[in-house]
Design an enzyme around this catalytic site. Structure first.
Site, PDB file in Angstrom:
ATOM      1  CG  HIS A  21      -0.382  -0.068   2.544  1.00 50.84           C
ATOM      2  ND1 HIS A  21       0.409   0.943   3.036  1.00 50.84           N
ATOM      3  CD2 HIS A  21      -0.440  -1.014   3.535  1.00 50.84           C
ATOM      4  CE1 HIS A  21       0.786   0.640   4.275  1.00 50.84           C
ATOM      5  NE2 HIS A  21       0.292  -0.543   4.594  1.00 50.84           N
ATOM      6  CG  HIS A  24       4.220  -1.278   2.339  1.00 49.32           C
ATOM      7  ND1 HIS A  24       2.978  -1.795   2.053  1.00 49.32           N
ATOM      8  CD2 HIS A  24       4.525  -1.701   3.598  1.00 49.32           C
ATOM      9  CE1 HIS A  24       2.549  -2.508   3.082  1.00 49.32           C
ATOM     10  NE2 HIS A  24       3.466  -2.456   4.041  1.00 49.32           N
ATOM     11  CB  CYS A 130       2.438  -9.018  18.353  1.00 49.63           C
ATOM     12  SG  CYS A 130       1.490  -8.332  16.952  1.00 49.63           S
ATOM     13  CB  CYS A 133       4.988  -6.732  15.926  1.00 51.21           C
ATOM     14  SG  CYS A 133       3.816  -5.458  16.352  1.00 51.21           S
ATOM     15  CB  CYS A 152      -0.252  -6.217  19.365  1.00 56.13           C
ATOM     16  SG  CYS A 152       0.765  -5.106  18.384  1.00 56.13           S
ATOM     17  CG  HIS A 155      -0.405  -5.519  14.175  1.00 56.82           C
ATOM     18  ND1 HIS A 155       0.880  -5.401  14.660  1.00 56.82           N
ATOM     19  CD2 HIS A 155      -0.310  -5.489  12.832  1.00 56.82           C
ATOM     20  CE1 HIS A 155       1.720  -5.316  13.641  1.00 56.82           C
ATOM     21  NE2 HIS A 155       1.028  -5.366  12.525  1.00 56.82           N
ATOM     22  CE  LYS A 308       2.324   0.849  10.310  1.00 53.81           C
ATOM     23  NZ  LYS A 308       2.569  -0.556  10.582  1.00 53.81           N
ATOM     24  CE  LYS A 311      -3.480  -3.685   0.686  1.00 52.54           C
ATOM     25  NZ  LYS A 311      -3.569  -4.458  -0.506  1.00 52.54           N
TER      26      LYS A 311
HETATM   27  N1  MSP Z   1       9.553  -6.951   7.361  1.00 53.89           N
HETATM   28  C1  MSP Z   1       9.649  -5.913   8.314  1.00 53.89           C
HETATM   29  C2  MSP Z   1      10.885  -5.070   8.083  1.00 53.89           C
HETATM   30  C3  MSP Z   1      12.161  -5.833   8.087  1.00 53.89           C
HETATM   31  S1  MSP Z   1      13.517  -4.804   7.751  1.00 53.89           S
HETATM   32  C4  MSP Z   1      14.844  -5.715   8.114  1.00 53.89           C
HETATM   33  C5  MSP Z   1       8.410  -5.041   8.234  1.00 53.89           C
HETATM   34  N2  MSP Z   1       7.721  -5.098   7.118  1.00 53.89           N
HETATM   35  S2  MSP Z   1       6.379  -4.294   6.820  1.00 53.89           S
HETATM   36  O1  MSP Z   1       6.002  -4.657   5.489  1.00 53.89           O
HETATM   37  O2  MSP Z   1       5.422  -4.540   7.843  1.00 53.89           O
HETATM   38  O3  MSP Z   1       6.718  -2.789   6.920  1.00 53.89           O
HETATM   39  C6  MSP Z   1       7.741  -2.262   6.131  1.00 53.89           C
HETATM   40  C7  MSP Z   1       7.830  -0.765   6.283  1.00 53.89           C
HETATM   41  O4  MSP Z   1       6.637  -0.157   5.842  1.00 53.89           O
HETATM   42  C8  MSP Z   1       8.049  -0.315   7.715  1.00 53.89           C
HETATM   43  O5  MSP Z   1       9.080   0.659   7.730  1.00 53.89           O
HETATM   44  C9  MSP Z   1       6.759   0.331   8.096  1.00 53.89           C
HETATM   45  O6  MSP Z   1       6.934   1.388   8.979  1.00 53.89           O
HETATM   46  C10 MSP Z   1       6.306   0.851   6.748  1.00 53.89           C
HETATM   47  N3  MSP Z   1       4.894   1.110   6.771  1.00 53.89           N
HETATM   48  C11 MSP Z   1       3.865   0.236   6.886  1.00 53.89           C
HETATM   49  N4  MSP Z   1       2.695   0.935   6.993  1.00 53.89           N
HETATM   50  C12 MSP Z   1       2.972   2.264   6.938  1.00 53.89           C
HETATM   51  C13 MSP Z   1       2.218   3.431   6.939  1.00 53.89           C
HETATM   52  N5  MSP Z   1       0.916   3.412   7.056  1.00 53.89           N
HETATM   53  N6  MSP Z   1       2.878   4.609   6.777  1.00 53.89           N
HETATM   54  C14 MSP Z   1       4.227   4.674   6.585  1.00 53.89           C
HETATM   55  N7  MSP Z   1       4.963   3.595   6.590  1.00 53.89           N
HETATM   56  C15 MSP Z   1       4.375   2.393   6.828  1.00 53.89           C
HETATM   57  O7  MSP Z   1       8.155  -4.311   9.169  1.00 53.89           O
END
Ligand code: MSP
Length: 533
Positions: A21, A24, A130, A133, A152, A155, A308, A311
């Site tokens: 989304h 990311h 969790c 996380c 958590c 989440h 935040k 998904k």
């Molecule tokens: N797999 C782990 C990261 C491992 S790094 C060695 C993870 N993955 S994640 O897909 O859940 O999140 C990846 C990144 O996307 C994180 O930095 C997270 O903060 C970011 N985001 C996920 N949702 C977000 C928002 N709504 N806004 C901004 N960034 C967001 O964590």
């Protein structure tokens, strides 16, 4: 001469339990703009992104969809995660998958080496976990519901109680060294709020932490215990090493890349994963005797309704929905312009439409249209030579010097919004100059022929500089602008232009072929209700 050290930037690697989304895409765009800027500074750059494919969360997503985890990961990577890079126009140098052999080999080598230092031992873990996380929680981290369920806070989902015999990483042994490191390197965690959070967390004292899981099977096997896999975070963090050749055979190109690339200059992370990157990760590197990253930068969240975007909560917006309407350049521009990097921000179609129209369609786009159309009309598309600069022209040249300095300094602080603001100030000044100089009036009087030449040149030369400054943010449209200015013949590719030389006046060769065309940022209809909802 040894090869220069690359400026090495990483994004987190993304969980493939679902499709991306805009939260990311936000991190990936930020890293992409930062690395393009550094390329234009003349730095050697390495930009890494990728996917985090192990752990319970991904395994369950696969099983829920009735496929094997590997098949699931392959499918999501190919249909969702790699394509999104194209959607947002990211120019990453590599893409690491944690299920690749190069990664698994590096993870095993790393933990074998750390175990030999005595920092890994067998123990019992009992406590809440969790899966969202992928994190062992402390009871104090959780929200207690009146009915006794514990959630958590990230989440909003119940945690699971686990009790396993695991291998532990001796994190507690690194408390003092971590504090000393952050004391000596004030910029190692940014912004300041993130640094304070990390330091106070470490000051509470660190507990040893499980580095393996015995009840999980989807992961990298422990080299010394085939019944266990490496805990997903202690597998994932290692991507930053394995992607650049850690664990590769000595003497190979991959292994040499490690020497010219590590340590990372910036790990970009969302604030929710700061602790992993600024506490566990440096401790792991210390244990392995490796240099520490120069900076971990924690950005904020994209919020929906104050929460935040995610998904899991069904609030995720696919990047293509926005890019299909506004284009990838506007996507890249908007999020870095509207939200101060490091703080949370809300996304709304209305706000994006307003900024798009005011700053891109009207501000920059209109300037480009006016300049190219007037050279076309008054000079048959041939850029005239400036004749004599007046004080107003010289003042504009001074403003450009200031804009470049401000933008470059802002980029050093990862203040993308500041860099864009400094550049926009210059756009507004040039637009004001055009309004004042009235080239369309000058064109009516033969006596003003020389003045018109100068004004047209000033407009196009200003756009030359603007194209360079905006190129890391909006590569597609700035490439187009570059070619409409006829700049590539005299100056070469836009990506080859150096930031430091941008304000040197008079680079666009008189005689260049200037062409007019469709608006760079066409006016758009209001997003439909369907898009906006
Ligand atoms: N797999 C782990 C990261 C491992 S790094 C060695 C993870 N993955 S994640 O897909 O859940 O999140 C990846 C990144 O996307 C994180 O930095 C997270 O903060 C970011 N985001 C996920 N949702 C977000 C928002 N709504 N806004 C901004 N960034 C967001 O964590």
């Amino acid at each position: 001469m040894p090869d220069p050290k690359s400026y090495y930037v990483t994004t987190p690697i993304y969980y493939v339990n679902d499709a991306p989304h805009i939260g990311h895409a936000y991190t990936t765009v930020a890293g992409d703009v930062l690395t393009r800027w550094h390329r234009q500074r003349g730095d050697q750059v390495w930009y890494l992104t990728g996917t985090d494919e192990h752990g319970t969360k991904v395994e369950r997503a696969a099983r829920d969809n009735g496929v094997e985890p590997q098949q699931w990961c392959d499918r999501l990577v190919e249909t969702a995660w790699r394509p999104v890079l194209e959607t947002i126009d990211a120019a990453n140098d590599d893409f690491i998958r944690t299920t690749s052999d190069r990664h698994k080999r590096g993870v095993q080598r790393f933990w074998t080496a750390v175990k030999e230092t005595g920092n890994v031992y067998e123990g019992e873990f009992t406590g809440p976990y969790c899966v969202g996380c992928e994190e062992f929680k402390r009871p104090g981290d959780l929200i207690e519901k009146p009915d006794g369920t514990r959630l958590c806070p990230v989440h909003d989902k119940p945690v699971e109680d686990i009790s396993e015999t695991n291998w532990f990483f001796r994190l507690s042994a690194f408390t003092e060294r971590l504090l000393a490191h952050y004391e000596a390197n004030p910029n190692a965690v940014a912004p300041a709020s993130a640094r304070n959070e990390v330091i106070s967390f470490i000051k509470q004292g660190l507990d040893d932490i499980s580095m393996s899981r015995s009840s999980v099977s989807w992961g990298v096997q422990l080299p010394w215990d085939s019944e266990q896999v490496v805990y997903v975070w202690f597998d994932a963090l290692l991507n930053y090493l394995t992607a650049i050749g850690y664990g590769a055979r000595e003497g190979t190109l991959e292994a040499r890349r490690f020497d010219t690339t590590w340590p990372a200059d910036v790990h970009l992370v969302g604030k929710d994963i700061l602790r992993f990157h600024a506490v566990y990760w440096p401790a792991m590197l210390m244990a392995a005797g490796l240099p520490l990253p120069k900076q971990v930068f924690a950005h904020g969240w994209l919020l929906v309704g104050g929460e935040k975007m995610s998904k899991t909560k069904l609030t995720g917006i696919a990047p293509s929905r926005i890019v299909d309407h506004f284009g990838s350049d506007a996507f890249r521009y908007y999020f870095l312009r509207a939200i101060h990097f490091g703080q949370d921000g809300s996304f709304s179609w209305e706000d994006m439409s307003i900024r798009y129209t005011a700053e891109l369609a009207n501000g920059l786009g209109n300037l480009a249209s006016r300049a190219t159309a007037m050279v076309d009309r008054y000079r048959d598309g041939v850029l005239p030579e400036p004749v004599a600069y007046t004080n107003v022209d010289l003042a504009l040249q001074d403003s450009l010097v200031a804009a470049v300095e401000r933008a470059d300094a802002a980029m050093d602080r990862l203040d993308f919004a500041g860099a864009l603001e400094a550049t926009k100030v210059f756009v507004d000044e040039v637009n004001g100059y055009v309004t004042e100089q009235q080239p369309w009036v000058l064109a009516k009087d033969q006596a003003d022929i020389d003045r018109l030449s100068t004004v047209l040149y000033v407009m196009c030369e200003s756009l030359r500089a603007l194209a360079v400054l905006y190129n890391p943010f909006m590569p597609k449209s700035m490439n187009e602008l570059w070619s409409r200015l006829g700049a590539s013949d005299g100056l070469g590719e836009i990506a080859e232009q150096r930031i430091a030389a941008t304000s040197r006046w008079g680079q666009l060769p008189p005689g260049s072929r200037v062409t007019k065309g469709d608006p760079l940022f066409p006016r758009l209809a209001e997003p439909t209700e369907d898009q906006a909802s």
